[in-house]
Write a protein that holds these residues in place. Sequence first.
Motif, PDB file in Angstrom:
ATOM      1  N   UNK A   1       0.831  -1.199   0.000  1.00 32.97           N
ATOM      2  CA  UNK A   1       0.000   0.000   0.000  1.00 32.97           C
ATOM      3  C   UNK A   1       0.867   1.252   0.000  1.00 32.97           C
ATOM      4  N   UNK A   2       1.866   1.301   0.863  1.00 39.43           N
ATOM      5  CA  UNK A   2       2.643   2.532   1.027  1.00 39.43           C
ATOM      6  C   UNK A   2       3.487   2.853  -0.199  1.00 39.43           C
ATOM      7  N   UNK A   3       4.159   1.865  -0.744  1.00 36.39           N
ATOM      8  CA  UNK A   3       5.053   2.135  -1.869  1.00 36.39           C
ATOM      9  C   UNK A   3       4.278   2.588  -3.102  1.00 36.39           C
ATOM     10  N   UNK A   4       3.198   1.869  -3.439  1.00 34.04           N
ATOM     11  CA  UNK A   4       2.404   2.254  -4.611  1.00 34.04           C
ATOM     12  C   UNK A   4       1.709   3.587  -4.392  1.00 34.04           C
ATOM     13  N   UNK A   5       1.156   3.790  -3.199  1.00 37.35           N
ATOM     14  CA  UNK A   5       0.479   5.065  -2.923  1.00 37.35           C
ATOM     15  C   UNK A   5       1.463   6.229  -2.960  1.00 37.35           C
ATOM     16  N   UNK A   6       2.668   5.999  -2.458  1.00 37.30           N
ATOM     17  CA  UNK A   6       3.681   7.046  -2.488  1.00 37.30           C
ATOM     18  C   UNK A   6       4.032   7.437  -3.918  1.00 37.30           C
ATOM     19  N   UNK A   7       4.194   6.448  -4.782  1.00 38.64           N
ATOM     20  CA  UNK A   7       4.500   6.751  -6.186  1.00 38.64           C
ATOM     21  C   UNK A   7       3.353   7.506  -6.854  1.00 38.64           C
ATOM     22  N   UNK A   8       2.117   7.114  -6.543  1.00 42.42           N
ATOM     23  CA  UNK A   8       0.959   7.778  -7.149  1.00 42.42           C
ATOM     24  C   UNK A   8       0.837   9.217  -6.642  1.00 42.42           C
ATOM     25  N   UNK A   9       1.026   9.423  -5.345  1.00 39.95           N
ATOM     26  CA  UNK A   9       0.923  10.779  -4.790  1.00 39.95           C
ATOM     27  C   UNK A   9       2.011  11.682  -5.368  1.00 39.95           C
ATOM     28  N   UNK A  10       3.219  11.151  -5.526  1.00 40.82           N
ATOM     29  CA  UNK A  10       4.298  11.949  -6.114  1.00 40.82           C
ATOM     30  C   UNK A  10       4.035  12.286  -7.575  1.00 40.82           C
ATOM     31  N   UNK A  11       3.188  11.481  -8.234  1.00 40.22           N
ATOM     32  CA  UNK A  11       2.877  11.738  -9.640  1.00 40.22           C
ATOM     33  C   UNK A  11       1.837  12.842  -9.822  1.00 40.22           C
ATOM     34  N   UNK A  12       1.183  13.275  -8.738  1.00 38.22           N
ATOM     35  CA  UNK A  12       0.223  14.382  -8.844  1.00 38.22           C
ATOM     36  C   UNK A  12       0.984  15.659  -9.216  1.00 38.22           C
ATOM     37  N   UNK A  13       0.559  16.396 -10.230  1.00 36.50           N
ATOM     38  CA  UNK A  13       1.313  17.589 -10.677  1.00 36.50           C
ATOM     39  C   UNK A  13       1.517  18.598  -9.554  1.00 36.50           C
ATOM     40  N   UNK A  14       2.686  19.156  -9.494  1.00 36.41           N
ATOM     41  CA  UNK A  14       3.004  20.169  -8.484  1.00 36.41           C
ATOM     42  C   UNK A  14       2.126  21.401  -8.640  1.00 36.41           C
ATOM     43  N   UNK A  15       1.649  21.667  -9.859  1.00 36.87           N
ATOM     44  CA  UNK A  15       0.794  22.836 -10.085  1.00 36.87           C
ATOM     45  C   UNK A  15      -0.486  22.761  -9.263  1.00 36.87           C
ATOM     46  N   UNK A  16      -1.007  21.559  -9.021  1.00 34.60           N
ATOM     47  CA  UNK A  16      -2.216  21.418  -8.214  1.00 34.60           C
ATOM     48  C   UNK A  16      -1.929  21.790  -6.759  1.00 34.60           C
ATOM     49  N   UNK A  17      -0.761  21.416  -6.264  1.00 37.07           N
ATOM     50  CA  UNK A  17      -0.394  21.811  -4.904  1.00 37.07           C
ATOM     51  C   UNK A  17      -0.222  23.333  -4.812  1.00 37.07           C
ATOM     52  N   UNK A  18       0.501  23.888  -5.778  1.00 34.69           N
ATOM     53  CA  UNK A  18       0.755  25.325  -5.753  1.00 34.69           C
ATOM     54  C   UNK A  18      -0.544  26.124  -5.871  1.00 34.69           C
ATOM     55  N   UNK A  19      -1.450  25.665  -6.699  1.00 35.04           N
ATOM     56  CA  UNK A  19      -2.727  26.365  -6.849  1.00 35.04           C
ATOM     57  C   UNK A  19      -3.539  26.344  -5.566  1.00 35.04           C
ATOM     58  N   UNK A  20      -3.568  25.197  -4.901  1.00 39.14           N
ATOM     59  CA  UNK A  20      -4.312  25.106  -3.645  1.00 39.14           C
ATOM     60  C   UNK A  20      -3.699  25.978  -2.563  1.00 39.14           C
TER      61      UNK A  20
END
Length: 487
Positions: free
Chosen positions: A354-373
């Motif tokens: 769970x942790x390894x796959x979820x970590x890879x998926x979360x890191x794949x979320x574009x940084x622009x979405x974090x910056x916008x929020x």
Amino acid sequence: MPTSWILLILAALGIVAFYVSRARAIGSVDGDARRLHSLPIYYGLNGAMTALVPALLLLAVWLVVQPTLLDRSILSDLPDSAIPEGSTPGLVMGDVRRVADGVEQGFAFNQFGTRDLSSLNTEAVGEILSAGGTALGTPLTADVLSAAVDYWQARVVLSWIMAAAVIGIALIGTAWAIRKSQGEFRARNVVEKGVLILLMAAASIAILTTLGIVLSMLFETMNFFRQYSWTEFFFNLTWKPSFSGRGGASELGILPLLWGTLYISFIALIVAVPIGLFAAIYLSEYAGKRFRSIAKPLIEILAGIPTIVYGLFALVTVGPLLRDAFASPLGLGNSASSVMTAGLVMGIMLIPFVSSLSDDIINAVPQAMRDGSLGLGATQSETIRQVIVPAALPGIVGAVLLAASRAIGETMIVVLGAGAAARLDLNPFEAMTTVTVKIVSQLTGDTDFASPETLVAFALGLTLFVITLGLNVLALFIVRKYREQYE
């Protein structure tokens, strides 16, 4: 002729076809490679492919089909008296193959100086085979010995016929490729089309393998339901197989096994999903690079530990600890083997999935979405809850499904941690078992593959397959419906 020799000969023919085809193509344009339709290497590759591909296909089909046809031929010639009471044609044919293998390895004819075993008695051959490490399921009889000799001789003859056919096809392909190697021949188109077919075949392997697995289980399951009522199988609350007489006294209800499987998997997921998901969020959003570089490999080490080690950990450490600390003081049981023991240890094993796959998926979320929020005034925790996790939800659900499938299919931890008792009980400190454990137990030992007690293993496997498929379809439906809010 041994298959390894055939492969060496084919390799040599492929090399010859490559260089001769290439040289002939260049020679057809008087050495001016610019006048060729394709690069010289394509003419060589076409020669090698034309020589090897048909021959290798014939060899693969022959190696798959020959044992089945040979077994049927030998079995059709065996008298009914050659099959002892309580045995099956499959077991007798296994002994025939073992004796024939002993002959081929030289246990018999090396000592007697002859390859003609028809003049030897069964006692002498049995002693020689035993000395060579070949164990038989039943006492060696004259019929089995005669069938083994016929089997060995037929296999030798067929191997030479196979070698002649395969090498002959390779030679024909080589000659054809050399003949076609002319300057105007579109060798590049042919080679690229051949590579495309090869890629399509590789992509089809997974689909065909899945289809083969389903069909193999389906046919054996149909044989089981011809001998045992499907209503008893799906709705009976008792699992009590009996090997005394072809299913007459057996109760093969799947519900206790399904309950144990789902109960243990549920506890494992309760442990693995929160811990794994929170670990993934921390590593991807909060942890520094140095800590992440140390922590993530340490978590992934858990995935490399053999399941038998987890089983021993459950048996020696976790089980007695839970019994002494919770089960006995609360009056819930006195056994170290329990659903809770297997579930906790299995949950620990599933954390890296769970942790390894979820970590890879979360890191794949574009940084622009974090910056916008963050730019709109959201805190980091609000950004994680309302932006990152929803965006990564399909991958997280996939990680959870992978963990669930791993939990449903686990065997060794359940055997050592939960026991082998098939029962319906809500007490998590009672011993229970799963479908996979019973599949192993039903197929262990000298079993009759025509009896319902053995065929039930295929029905259990098909049921697990259908349940897992249903979970995947349901999860896909939920994820798609949820993702529509963000499209």
